[in-house]
Design a protein around this motif. Sequence first.
Motif, mmCIF file in Angstrom:
data_model
loop_
_atom_site.group_PDB
_atom_site.id
_atom_site.type_symbol
_atom_site.label_atom_id
_atom_site.label_comp_id
_atom_site.label_asym_id
_atom_site.label_seq_id
_atom_site.Cartn_x
_atom_site.Cartn_y
_atom_site.Cartn_z
ATOM 1 N N PHE A 6 0.810 -1.223 0.000
ATOM 2 C CA PHE A 6 0.000 0.000 0.000
ATOM 3 C C PHE A 6 0.842 1.272 0.000
ATOM 4 N N LYS A 7 2.135 1.184 0.317
ATOM 5 C CA LYS A 7 2.947 2.397 0.355
ATOM 6 C C LYS A 7 3.060 3.064 -1.020
ATOM 7 N N PRO A 26 -4.321 -2.965 9.191
ATOM 8 C CA PRO A 26 -3.084 -3.568 9.714
ATOM 9 C C PRO A 26 -2.086 -2.452 10.025
ATOM 10 N N SER A 27 -1.655 -2.332 11.288
ATOM 11 C CA SER A 27 -0.936 -1.119 11.694
ATOM 12 C C SER A 27 0.440 -1.391 12.272
ATOM 13 N N GLY A 28 1.367 -0.486 11.950
ATOM 14 C CA GLY A 28 2.709 -0.520 12.508
ATOM 15 C C GLY A 28 3.074 0.866 13.009
ATOM 16 N N ASN A 29 3.343 1.755 12.069
ATOM 17 C CA ASN A 29 3.713 3.124 12.407
ATOM 18 C C ASN A 29 2.522 4.061 12.578
ATOM 19 N N PHE A 30 1.302 3.533 12.515
ATOM 20 C CA PHE A 30 0.092 4.343 12.678
ATOM 21 C C PHE A 30 -0.080 5.348 11.542
ATOM 22 N N GLY A 31 0.578 5.110 10.384
ATOM 23 C CA GLY A 31 0.456 6.036 9.261
ATOM 24 C C GLY A 31 -0.862 5.837 8.530
ATOM 25 N N ASN A 32 -1.120 4.601 8.128
ATOM 26 C CA ASN A 32 -2.317 4.285 7.373
ATOM 27 C C ASN A 32 -3.579 4.645 8.167
ATOM 28 N N SER A 54 6.298 -5.944 8.187
ATOM 29 C CA SER A 54 6.143 -4.502 7.985
ATOM 30 C C SER A 54 5.390 -3.845 9.131
ATOM 31 N N HIS A 87 -0.087 -9.587 6.479
ATOM 32 C CA HIS A 87 -0.494 -8.318 7.103
ATOM 33 C C HIS A 87 -2.008 -8.139 7.007
ATOM 34 N N THR A 115 -3.013 -4.628 2.533
ATOM 35 C CA THR A 115 -1.832 -3.773 2.452
ATOM 36 C C THR A 115 -0.683 -4.362 1.641
ATOM 37 N N ALA A 116 -0.763 -5.643 1.274
ATOM 38 C CA ALA A 116 0.280 -6.204 0.400
ATOM 39 C C ALA A 116 -0.294 -7.416 -0.318
ATOM 40 N N ASP A 163 9.185 -2.772 2.564
ATOM 41 C CA ASP A 163 8.188 -2.144 1.706
ATOM 42 C C ASP A 163 8.414 -0.662 1.426
#
Length: 398
Positions: free
Chosen positions: A38-39, A181-187, A238, A321, A344-345, A70
């Motif tokens: 998704f990036k 699906p969250s990691g850095n809270f960007g999406n 990711s 993810h 997301t992927a 990613d």
Amino acid sequence: MRRTYTREVFGSEAITPLKPLGPGLALQALSNGPTLAFKDMAMQLLGQLFEYELARRGETLNILGATSGDTGSAAEYAMRGKKGVRVFMLSPHGRMSPFQQAQMFSLPDANIHNLAIDGVFDDCQDIVKAVSNDLEFKRRHRIGTVNSINWARLLAQVVYYFAGYFQATTTDDERVSFAVPSGNFGNVCAGHVARMMGLPIDRLVVATNENDVLDEFFRTGRYRVRGAADTHETSSPSMDISKASNFERFVFDLLGHDEGAAARTGQLFGVDVARGGFELTAEEFGRVRGFGFVSGRSTHADRIATIRDTQQRFGVTIDPHTADGLKVAHEHRRPGTTMLVLETALPIKFAATIREALGREPERPASLAGIEDLPRRCKLLAADTAAVKSYIANHCGP
Ligand SMILES: *Cc1c(COP(=O)(O)O)cnc(C)c1O
């Protein structure tokens, strides 16, 4: 915008099409861009904006970044061949998936520099920080970044929440929930912005893997950042983060989006996070529900089970993810409200987990047949800031 979001780049007229998984539940595909994650949604726009604005100013820019997969490939595919832009991307030597390595290292474009660092991802990130903190070097070599707190990236992501809503509804009084699906809270921060803009979002479901800093926060009001040593290496890599970069933006809104909130947010993130974290008061934490947020976590066993179940029931293969998102989505569904799970992927990026779940290879888009066999361009460097600086100085042009 018009040049970025095309069928040629994203594979369909809808750009982020829905794939139904039974009544009231669908995936929203964000992973049909050039790097299958998704990036691309934001980075492809950034590439066009950079080329346009640099030409207008008669300037050039050298983008420096660190990646565990990613982000780096999305940045490289967005900037490849763009005039005025060079990319220097650090990655931990031998630690990305074979497909991710092939994706990045096979790019033939002269403006793309892959630097494989003899170390782990944190070493790469530390070097990027050290270079960025040398202001004189940074200015002299016109160095910039495209990390996940980049506001242009966030803005570009807000748009697909609207696109998902309009595809899932027929009238404007319907509400839709999104599982992210969250990691850095960007999406999911982009989803929060869409909701603040008035999009009728019912729930924003934050899905984490075993690295559950965000799930813990949304359940308890405690934000306990972990050290690098306590960050688990998982099969949804990711999302393996221990500190969520964009989270500060949401907390500022939660605390009232005013001067008082700025002071309190400054204390929480400027002081308390460096000491390990913070806990909101009961009154502050009580507002989280009003912002639509709920959360959950998923484990390796959950991912495998969810990938199998989705294949069996719907004939759809999902990546690990997206499986985290779908697993947690089920825990928060409400009758009468459509739940969209952000895909997301694509599974091909994480073949080992798909083999474990399904006992076979994931499908591969025709455009990526045989990329592992292409010649590779990659420079191996020691985990040493001086070595990286010297490489940049010698390759960043006049
Ligand atoms: C980056 C990434 C995520 C996490 O997104 P955040 O914006 O960091 O929360 C999830 N899945 C995939 C495949 C990613 O590449």
